[in-house]
Design a protein around this motif. Structure first.
Motif, PDB file in Angstrom:
ATOM      1  N   TYR A 169     -13.044 -32.942 -12.590  1.00  0.00           N
ATOM      2  CA  TYR A 169     -12.831 -33.968 -11.560  1.00  0.00           C
ATOM      3  C   TYR A 169     -14.112 -34.165 -10.747  1.00  0.00           C
ATOM      4  O   TYR A 169     -14.540 -35.296 -10.511  1.00  0.00           O
ATOM      5  N   LEU A 187     -15.038 -43.795 -10.069  1.00  0.00           N
ATOM      6  CA  LEU A 187     -14.732 -44.611  -8.894  1.00  0.00           C
ATOM      7  C   LEU A 187     -15.688 -45.802  -8.804  1.00  0.00           C
ATOM      8  O   LEU A 187     -15.272 -46.928  -8.508  1.00  0.00           O
ATOM      9  N   ARG A 236     -11.580 -51.287  -3.276  1.00  0.00           N
ATOM     10  CA  ARG A 236     -11.747 -49.839  -3.170  1.00  0.00           C
ATOM     11  C   ARG A 236     -10.406 -49.084  -3.305  1.00  0.00           C
ATOM     12  O   ARG A 236     -10.318 -48.082  -4.008  1.00  0.00           O
ATOM     13  N   LEU A 296     -22.749 -45.836   3.838  1.00  0.00           N
ATOM     14  CA  LEU A 296     -23.873 -45.468   2.970  1.00  0.00           C
ATOM     15  C   LEU A 296     -25.220 -45.472   3.685  1.00  0.00           C
ATOM     16  O   LEU A 296     -26.136 -44.740   3.322  1.00  0.00           O
ATOM     17  N   TRP A 305     -31.307 -53.608  -9.860  1.00  0.00           N
ATOM     18  CA  TRP A 305     -29.958 -53.051 -10.011  1.00  0.00           C
ATOM     19  C   TRP A 305     -29.927 -51.560  -9.676  1.00  0.00           C
ATOM     20  O   TRP A 305     -28.984 -51.077  -9.067  1.00  0.00           O
ATOM     21  N   ASP A 355     -31.770 -50.035  -7.612  1.00  0.00           N
ATOM     22  CA  ASP A 355     -32.016 -49.810  -6.178  1.00  0.00           C
ATOM     23  C   ASP A 355     -30.763 -49.966  -5.325  1.00  0.00           C
ATOM     24  O   ASP A 355     -30.784 -49.635  -4.136  1.00  0.00           O
ATOM     25  N   LEU A 356     -29.715 -50.460  -5.911  1.00  0.00           N
ATOM     26  CA  LEU A 356     -28.482 -50.655  -5.141  1.00  0.00           C
ATOM     27  C   LEU A 356     -27.942 -49.302  -4.674  1.00  0.00           C
ATOM     28  O   LEU A 356     -28.049 -48.308  -5.397  1.00  0.00           O
ATOM     29  N   PRO A 357     -27.373 -49.262  -3.447  1.00  0.00           N
ATOM     30  CA  PRO A 357     -26.860 -47.973  -2.971  1.00  0.00           C
ATOM     31  C   PRO A 357     -25.699 -47.481  -3.832  1.00  0.00           C
ATOM     32  O   PRO A 357     -24.956 -48.281  -4.409  1.00  0.00           O
ATOM     33  N   ALA A 358     -25.599 -46.154  -3.901  1.00  0.00           N
ATOM     34  CA  ALA A 358     -24.515 -45.561  -4.696  1.00  0.00           C
ATOM     35  C   ALA A 358     -23.180 -45.790  -3.996  1.00  0.00           C
ATOM     36  O   ALA A 358     -23.135 -46.194  -2.840  1.00  0.00           O
ATOM     37  N   GLU A 359     -22.131 -45.512  -4.716  1.00  0.00           N
ATOM     38  CA  GLU A 359     -20.787 -45.668  -4.145  1.00  0.00           C
ATOM     39  C   GLU A 359     -20.555 -44.644  -3.042  1.00  0.00           C
ATOM     40  O   GLU A 359     -21.077 -43.522  -3.116  1.00  0.00           O
ATOM     41  N   PRO A 360     -19.775 -44.993  -2.014  1.00  0.00           N
ATOM     42  CA  PRO A 360     -19.450 -43.985  -0.999  1.00  0.00           C
ATOM     43  C   PRO A 360     -18.615 -42.844  -1.576  1.00  0.00           C
ATOM     44  O   PRO A 360     -18.041 -42.976  -2.667  1.00  0.00           O
ATOM     45  N   ASP A 361     -18.557 -41.743  -0.828  1.00  0.00           N
ATOM     46  CA  ASP A 361     -17.814 -40.564  -1.312  1.00  0.00           C
ATOM     47  C   ASP A 361     -16.337 -40.901  -1.508  1.00  0.00           C
ATOM     48  O   ASP A 361     -15.783 -41.698  -0.760  1.00  0.00           O
ATOM     49  N   PRO A 362     -15.725 -40.271  -2.490  1.00  0.00           N
ATOM     50  CA  PRO A 362     -14.281 -40.523  -2.658  1.00  0.00           C
ATOM     51  C   PRO A 362     -13.489 -39.935  -1.504  1.00  0.00           C
ATOM     52  O   PRO A 362     -13.973 -39.046  -0.798  1.00  0.00           O
ATOM     53  N   ASP A 363     -12.290 -40.421  -1.349  1.00  0.00           N
ATOM     54  CA  ASP A 363     -11.389 -39.913  -0.308  1.00  0.00           C
ATOM     55  C   ASP A 363     -11.185 -38.398  -0.517  1.00  0.00           C
ATOM     56  O   ASP A 363     -10.851 -37.970  -1.624  1.00  0.00           O
ATOM     57  N   LEU A 418      -8.122 -37.139  -2.359  1.00  0.00           N
ATOM     58  CA  LEU A 418      -7.817 -37.645  -3.716  1.00  0.00           C
ATOM     59  C   LEU A 418      -7.425 -36.515  -4.674  1.00  0.00           C
ATOM     60  O   LEU A 418      -6.478 -36.649  -5.449  1.00  0.00           O
ATOM     61  N   TRP A 419      -8.173 -35.412  -4.592  1.00  0.00           N
ATOM     62  CA  TRP A 419      -7.870 -34.283  -5.487  1.00  0.00           C
ATOM     63  C   TRP A 419      -6.471 -33.733  -5.221  1.00  0.00           C
ATOM     64  O   TRP A 419      -5.739 -33.400  -6.148  1.00  0.00           O
ATOM     65  N   HIS A 461      -3.928 -35.418  -4.104  1.00  0.00           N
ATOM     66  CA  HIS A 461      -2.971 -36.375  -4.678  1.00  0.00           C
ATOM     67  C   HIS A 461      -2.830 -36.141  -6.184  1.00  0.00           C
ATOM     68  O   HIS A 461      -1.729 -36.202  -6.722  1.00  0.00           O
ATOM     69  N   ILE A 462      -3.960 -35.893  -6.828  1.00  0.00           N
ATOM     70  CA  ILE A 462      -3.935 -35.682  -8.284  1.00  0.00           C
ATOM     71  C   ILE A 462      -3.155 -34.409  -8.609  1.00  0.00           C
ATOM     72  O   ILE A 462      -2.318 -34.389  -9.515  1.00  0.00           O
ATOM     73  N   GLN A 463      -3.424 -33.361  -7.826  1.00  0.00           N
ATOM     74  CA  GLN A 463      -2.719 -32.092  -8.055  1.00  0.00           C
ATOM     75  C   GLN A 463      -1.212 -32.250  -7.887  1.00  0.00           C
ATOM     76  O   GLN A 463      -0.433 -31.764  -8.708  1.00  0.00           O
TER      77      GLN A 463
END
Lengths: 196, 182
Positions: free
Chosen positions: A35, A43, A53, A119, B50, B52-60, B63-64, B66-68
């Motif tokens: 994970y 994501l 999102r 960000l 492309w 140079d675009l900022p990375a995605e924000p951190d996941p919630d 989330l882990w 919820h998955i569990q």
């Protein structure tokens, strides 16, 4: 970044197969490692495909649950990466089908601003922030202008750096079709990013 | 190689997806074609744009979790846990044995056979339907008899005669039939 380095180390040490093998036995710690390696990438892919999102997080959650439940059916451990992306991609297409009228839900400027604030460097000037937001919006617009089938190949190539062979495995197309899709997508998005 | 085929291969060339022979041909063409070199440079700049675009924000962070929870609350596991809860309630010291399983199967068989026997003693569906229809017809007949005034009874005939303005009240009953002798 630490996560990416750990991921690369794991790939290089060829212990990736072992983690997948442990996950197959129901080891929760192995699940959590997998994970950790893939959550950001999945994501990012889902968010850019769906342009929402919340929906992207739901899709990734569903994908991990599905993958961890069915991991015993995976024959080749090396194919785990392609498999998890393929599952996510299929769930994204299910979302497309469920959407009533429009194919993509557009995020509002406020949502985009919130994302960028999360960000951005805190010391960035207002001009830099504005420029970043405009660039981000242009990128979103460019991606959304692509047909879905072309979009997935483009995103997997540009943001995930997958080789064409792996993109073909994920999307279920031939390598030649993937090559053509990526080239055409690059030509299509060109107009949207010209002024940035 | 001409410009059209070179330009169509440039994306794959930049992505290192062309085979060595093709790469050699493209390189040879680029050496002599400024237009294709310009196109290649433009593509490189776009790639840089492309990346140079900022990375995605951190996941919630949740989330882990919820998955569990999603993994543990599967339908099958829920059914299993419910079945186990019922079993533990009725048979706290339950342990599987073949003798018990055989006894349970035998009991189920006896119950099944006895239910078949009960069913065969009952009238068939057609007979039941016919008798129900007969009952209904009889009931309808009885109902119609009770609701319609009986014209054959003497009381009601007298009443009708009394209400008839063209008949004389007393002479109607006492008048003799003119077509009969005497």
């Amino acid at each position: 970044m630490a996560c990416i380095n750990e991921y690369q180390d794991l790939r290089q040490k060829d212990s990736f197969g072992r983690v997948v093998e442990q996950a197959k036995t129901g080891d929760t710690a192995a699940f959590q490692r997998l994970y950790g390696f893939y959550v950001r990438r999945l994501l990012s892919f889902a968010h850019r495909m769906l342009n929402n999102r919340t929906e992207a997080e739901e899709v990734v959650q569903e994908a991990f649950i599905l993958v961890f439940r069915k991991i015993g059916t995976l024959k080749e451990n090396d194919k785990f990466e392609s498999w998890v992306f393929r599952v996510t991609r299929n769930l994204i297409y299910l979302r497309y089908r469920r959407r009533p009228s429009q194919l993509v839900s557009l995020e509002t400027d406020e949502e985009l601003k919130e994302e960028l604030e999360a960000l951005e460097e805190p010391q960035a000037s207002p001009e830099e922030k504005l420029l970043a937001m405009e660039k981000h919006k242009a990128a979103r617009r460019a991606i959304l202008s692509l047909p879905e089938k072309m979009r997935e190949a483009f995103l997997l190539s540009v943001f995930q750096n997958f080789p064409y062979q792996q993109i073909a495995e994920i999307t279920g197309k031939s390598v030649a079709a993937v090559k053509s899709d990526i080239h055409r997508a690059r030509m299509l998005v060109r107009e949207h990013i010209r002024s940035y | 190689m001409n410009c059209t085929s070179c330009k169509s291969e440039l994306t794959a060339f930049l992505d290192n997806e062309t085979d060595p022979r093709q790469s050699g041909l493209i390189s040879l063409h680029l050496d002599v074609c400024p237009s294709c070199r310009e196109e290649l440079e433009r593509m490189r700049m776009e790639r840089a744009w492309w990346s140079d675009l900022p990375a995605e924000p951190d996941p919630d962070p949740g989330l882990w979790n919820h998955i569990q929870s999603g993994l543990s609350s599967g339908r099958v596991s829920r059914i299993r846990s419910m079945a186990a809860a019922w079993r533990d309630f009725f048979f706290p010291d339950y342990a599987f044995s073949w003798n018990r399983a055989a006894a349970a199967c035998a009991m189920a068989g006896v119950l099944l056979l006895s239910s078949f026997g009960t069913l065969s003693l009952s009238p068939s569906g057609t007979d039941t339907a016919v008798s129900a229809m007969e009952n209904y017809v009889h009931w309808r007949v009885r109902q119609s008899k009770s609701l319609t005034p009986s014209r054959s009874s003497s009381a009601s005939v007298e009443e009708l005669k009394a209400q008839n303005p063209f008949l004389e009240p007393d002479s109607a009953s006492s008048r003799s039939n003119p077509f009969l002798p005497g």
